[in-house]
Design an enzyme around this catalytic site. Sequence first.
Site, PDB file in Angstrom:
ATOM      1  N   GLN A 114     -68.238  14.718 -46.668  1.00 11.66           N
ATOM      2  CA  GLN A 114     -68.253  14.069 -45.363  1.00 11.66           C
ATOM      3  C   GLN A 114     -66.861  13.863 -44.798  1.00 11.66           C
ATOM      4  O   GLN A 114     -66.555  14.280 -43.695  1.00 11.66           O
ATOM      5  CB  GLN A 114     -68.978  12.720 -45.474  1.00 11.66           C
ATOM      6  N   ASP A 115     -66.007  13.210 -45.574  1.00 13.28           N
ATOM      7  CA  ASP A 115     -64.710  12.761 -45.095  1.00 13.28           C
ATOM      8  C   ASP A 115     -63.725  12.850 -46.254  1.00 13.28           C
ATOM      9  O   ASP A 115     -64.101  12.592 -47.398  1.00 13.28           O
ATOM     10  CB  ASP A 115     -64.835  11.307 -44.628  1.00 13.28           C
ATOM     11  N   PRO A 116     -62.466  13.203 -46.018  1.00 12.89           N
ATOM     12  CA  PRO A 116     -61.496  13.168 -47.117  1.00 12.89           C
ATOM     13  C   PRO A 116     -61.374  11.751 -47.688  1.00 12.89           C
ATOM     14  O   PRO A 116     -61.549  10.768 -46.971  1.00 12.89           O
ATOM     15  CB  PRO A 116     -60.183  13.585 -46.442  1.00 12.89           C
ATOM     16  N   GLY A 155     -63.463   8.090 -41.659  1.00 10.87           N
ATOM     17  CA  GLY A 155     -64.243   8.560 -40.520  1.00 10.87           C
ATOM     18  C   GLY A 155     -63.553   8.596 -39.182  1.00 10.87           C
ATOM     19  O   GLY A 155     -64.197   8.924 -38.181  1.00 10.87           O
TER      20      GLY A 155
END
Length: 370
Positions: free
Chosen positions: A190-192, A266
């Site tokens: 989804q997100d780092p 995010g």
Amino acid sequence: MSKKNVDPFSDSDSSSEPPSIFSSDNEENSDVDNSVIINDKNTKSDEADIKYMDEDESSDSESESESKKKSKKSKKSKKSKKSVTKKKNNLLVGNRIITEYILIDANNYHFKSWIECFPDCKVNLKLLLFRPEWFDFFKYVESKTYFPQLESKLSSYLEKRQRIVPYPELLFNTMNVLPPGKIKVVILGQDPYPGSCISGVPYAMGCSFSVPLNCPVPKSLANIYTNLIKFNHMRKAPKHGCLASWILQGTFMINSAFTTVLNESGVHARTWESFTADLIDYLTDNYDDLIFVAWGAHAHKLCQRVDPKKHYIITSSHPSPYSVSNTMTSMSYGPNPKKVTYPSFNSVDHFGKINEHLKSRNKKPIFWDL
């Protein structure tokens, strides 16, 4: 007899285990096995051949006269090569041993921040991609109207002194290591990871779920290890979070958002939406029978672009502590989607399903143990 170059992505080896990246005697050992290098000693080169270091640069049977001919040819073409090089962009990546990009050691970290790479705050993403097999894709996205806006947004973030992670050299890490034609599995994050492992060393390294050596294992990755152990794909949980061997076996690991801000989650999700969607479309349109692993709502949304008749999709909730045991309600894939309930992450043998499908297509399975 001359030796053949060994391709670390080749399916020709019938062995069930890939070449060892970590010592089997000591999983805490962070020494890098530099057995694979990029044959690209100049950062200005567009080539990115992968080979083993123990292979000779020339054939054992090469005659002295052949060697002299090559030497003369090299001298004659030296000037022309230099002139061509001057016309090319000075790439910010590609001048390291390939293992340095995915076997990153937090205790020996030498990657520059965004402001160090782009001191004028003008981001040029093309300078961060050195593997030529991806140039067609990049040429395609550069023609899209959103692409200049993407670079402008990243540049504006720098002007505001946002501490962007992962660092630029690692942004397209998985793409620079793994050519598209060697991809077997796509695992979507989804997100780092937003935090730092130690001061000046972000967790994020351009490969979803993977972290540098000598960093604590994040909770989501710990849950992935638990699943691997539960279904007998791993003997015990490693004390590191480096997933380099998965990538070298054909596992393409990306996040839907390629960047975030240090200690914030995010915040760049919308910045990368169009780029990541085009990347998924490129893979699904140009390659057949890939395996897409969709963990959580963000990954599921991206995989709704995937044709389930052409590719194999495995879906569950995300491995984060907040959702690992929960089911996930969303829409089915393909035409005429319907609302369905997908299983919890910890109830699915994800890695067994991947290997079963690979075997059914006469492809070499992934060795998951680290």
